[in-house]
Scaffold this motif. Sequence first.
Motif, PDB file in Angstrom:
ATOM      1  N   ALA A 278      41.817 -27.106  11.287  1.00  0.00           N
ATOM      2  CA  ALA A 278      42.166 -25.731  11.671  1.00  0.00           C
ATOM      3  C   ALA A 278      43.563 -25.677  12.281  1.00  0.00           C
ATOM      4  O   ALA A 278      44.357 -24.776  11.958  1.00  0.00           O
ATOM      5  CB  ALA A 278      41.134 -25.176  12.642  1.00  0.00           C
ATOM      6  N   GLU A 279      43.885 -26.623  13.155  1.00  0.00           N
ATOM      7  CA  GLU A 279      45.218 -26.659  13.770  1.00  0.00           C
ATOM      8  C   GLU A 279      46.297 -26.880  12.715  1.00  0.00           C
ATOM      9  O   GLU A 279      47.345 -26.233  12.743  1.00  0.00           O
ATOM     10  CB  GLU A 279      45.290 -27.770  14.820  1.00  0.00           C
ATOM     11  N   PHE A 280      46.037 -27.792  11.794  1.00  0.00           N
ATOM     12  CA  PHE A 280      47.002 -28.075  10.736  1.00  0.00           C
ATOM     13  C   PHE A 280      47.185 -26.847   9.845  1.00  0.00           C
ATOM     14  O   PHE A 280      48.304 -26.468   9.512  1.00  0.00           O
ATOM     15  CB  PHE A 280      46.534 -29.287   9.931  1.00  0.00           C
ATOM     16  N   GLY A 281      46.077 -26.218   9.487  1.00  0.00           N
ATOM     17  CA  GLY A 281      46.153 -25.009   8.680  1.00  0.00           C
ATOM     18  C   GLY A 281      46.947 -23.914   9.356  1.00  0.00           C
ATOM     19  O   GLY A 281      47.753 -23.227   8.725  1.00  0.00           O
ATOM     20  N   GLU A 282      46.760 -23.777  10.654  1.00  0.00           N
ATOM     21  CA  GLU A 282      47.502 -22.771  11.414  1.00  0.00           C
ATOM     22  C   GLU A 282      49.009 -23.050  11.363  1.00  0.00           C
ATOM     23  O   GLU A 282      49.814 -22.139  11.198  1.00  0.00           O
ATOM     24  CB  GLU A 282      47.009 -22.752  12.858  1.00  0.00           C
ATOM     25  N   LYS A 283      49.386 -24.311  11.485  1.00  0.00           N
ATOM     26  CA  LYS A 283      50.804 -24.681  11.420  1.00  0.00           C
ATOM     27  C   LYS A 283      51.408 -24.346  10.051  1.00  0.00           C
ATOM     28  O   LYS A 283      52.584 -24.041   9.948  1.00  0.00           O
ATOM     29  CB  LYS A 283      50.978 -26.176  11.694  1.00  0.00           C
ATOM     30  N   LEU A 284      50.567 -24.421   9.014  1.00  0.00           N
ATOM     31  CA  LEU A 284      51.032 -24.175   7.647  1.00  0.00           C
ATOM     32  C   LEU A 284      50.855 -22.731   7.210  1.00  0.00           C
ATOM     33  O   LEU A 284      51.344 -22.341   6.148  1.00  0.00           O
ATOM     34  CB  LEU A 284      50.271 -25.080   6.667  1.00  0.00           C
ATOM     35  N   GLY A 285      50.111 -21.964   7.995  1.00  0.00           N
ATOM     36  CA  GLY A 285      49.838 -20.589   7.608  1.00  0.00           C
ATOM     37  C   GLY A 285      48.786 -20.476   6.515  1.00  0.00           C
ATOM     38  O   GLY A 285      48.798 -19.543   5.718  1.00  0.00           O
ATOM     39  N   VAL A 286      47.863 -21.456   6.490  1.00  0.00           N
ATOM     40  CA  VAL A 286      46.760 -21.422   5.518  1.00  0.00           C
ATOM     41  C   VAL A 286      45.452 -21.593   6.273  1.00  0.00           C
ATOM     42  O   VAL A 286      45.424 -22.089   7.397  1.00  0.00           O
ATOM     43  CB  VAL A 286      46.896 -22.521   4.432  1.00  0.00           C
ATOM     44  N   HIS A 287      44.374 -21.198   5.644  1.00  0.00           N
ATOM     45  CA  HIS A 287      43.052 -21.325   6.257  1.00  0.00           C
ATOM     46  C   HIS A 287      42.631 -22.793   6.258  1.00  0.00           C
ATOM     47  O   HIS A 287      43.024 -23.573   5.384  1.00  0.00           O
ATOM     48  CB  HIS A 287      42.038 -20.479   5.472  1.00  0.00           C
ATOM     49  N   GLN A 288      41.815 -23.143   7.212  1.00  0.00           N
ATOM     50  CA  GLN A 288      41.286 -24.504   7.334  1.00  0.00           C
ATOM     51  C   GLN A 288      40.620 -24.959   6.040  1.00  0.00           C
ATOM     52  O   GLN A 288      40.676 -26.140   5.686  1.00  0.00           O
ATOM     53  CB  GLN A 288      40.302 -24.558   8.512  1.00  0.00           C
ATOM     54  N   SER A 289      40.003 -24.041   5.317  1.00  0.00           N
ATOM     55  CA  SER A 289      39.314 -24.422   4.077  1.00  0.00           C
ATOM     56  C   SER A 289      40.286 -24.963   3.025  1.00  0.00           C
ATOM     57  O   SER A 289      39.921 -25.822   2.227  1.00  0.00           O
ATOM     58  CB  SER A 289      38.518 -23.248   3.504  1.00  0.00           C
ATOM     59  N   HIS A 290      41.541 -24.470   3.036  1.00  0.00           N
ATOM     60  CA  HIS A 290      42.552 -25.021   2.123  1.00  0.00           C
ATOM     61  C   HIS A 290      42.811 -26.486   2.459  1.00  0.00           C
ATOM     62  O   HIS A 290      42.859 -27.334   1.568  1.00  0.00           O
ATOM     63  CB  HIS A 290      43.871 -24.250   2.230  1.00  0.00           C
ATOM     64  N   VAL A 291      42.974 -26.763   3.746  1.00  0.00           N
ATOM     65  CA  VAL A 291      43.229 -28.134   4.193  1.00  0.00           C
ATOM     66  C   VAL A 291      42.063 -29.023   3.779  1.00  0.00           C
ATOM     67  O   VAL A 291      42.255 -30.123   3.250  1.00  0.00           O
ATOM     68  CB  VAL A 291      43.459 -28.195   5.714  1.00  0.00           C
TER      69      VAL A 291
END
Length: 86
Positions: free
Chosen positions: A34-47
């Motif tokens: 979730a944190e990584f997705g937030e940094k990238l501007g994508v949802h956690q599910s993408h990660v």
Amino acid sequence: NNTLNVRELFKEVMTMSLGRAILRRRKEKGWTQAEFGEKLGVHQSHVQRWESDRVRPRDSSLVRVAEALETTVEELHRRDGDSEAL
């Protein structure tokens, strides 16, 4: 035996999928999906899909992934075992 452990690690890194390379770098940073997705501007599910190799990131996303992980696309591909990426 330390030599055996180093060999096993080397083999794992050399055969690592792109998703596993992303996962390993993210964990090295101490970030949740979730944190990584937030940094990238994508949802956690993408990660999660990238890391499980269900979906490969688009080229534009992969550049952002590499930048956030303080690495290069080429390094992620090397970890992917893709010698053609160079």
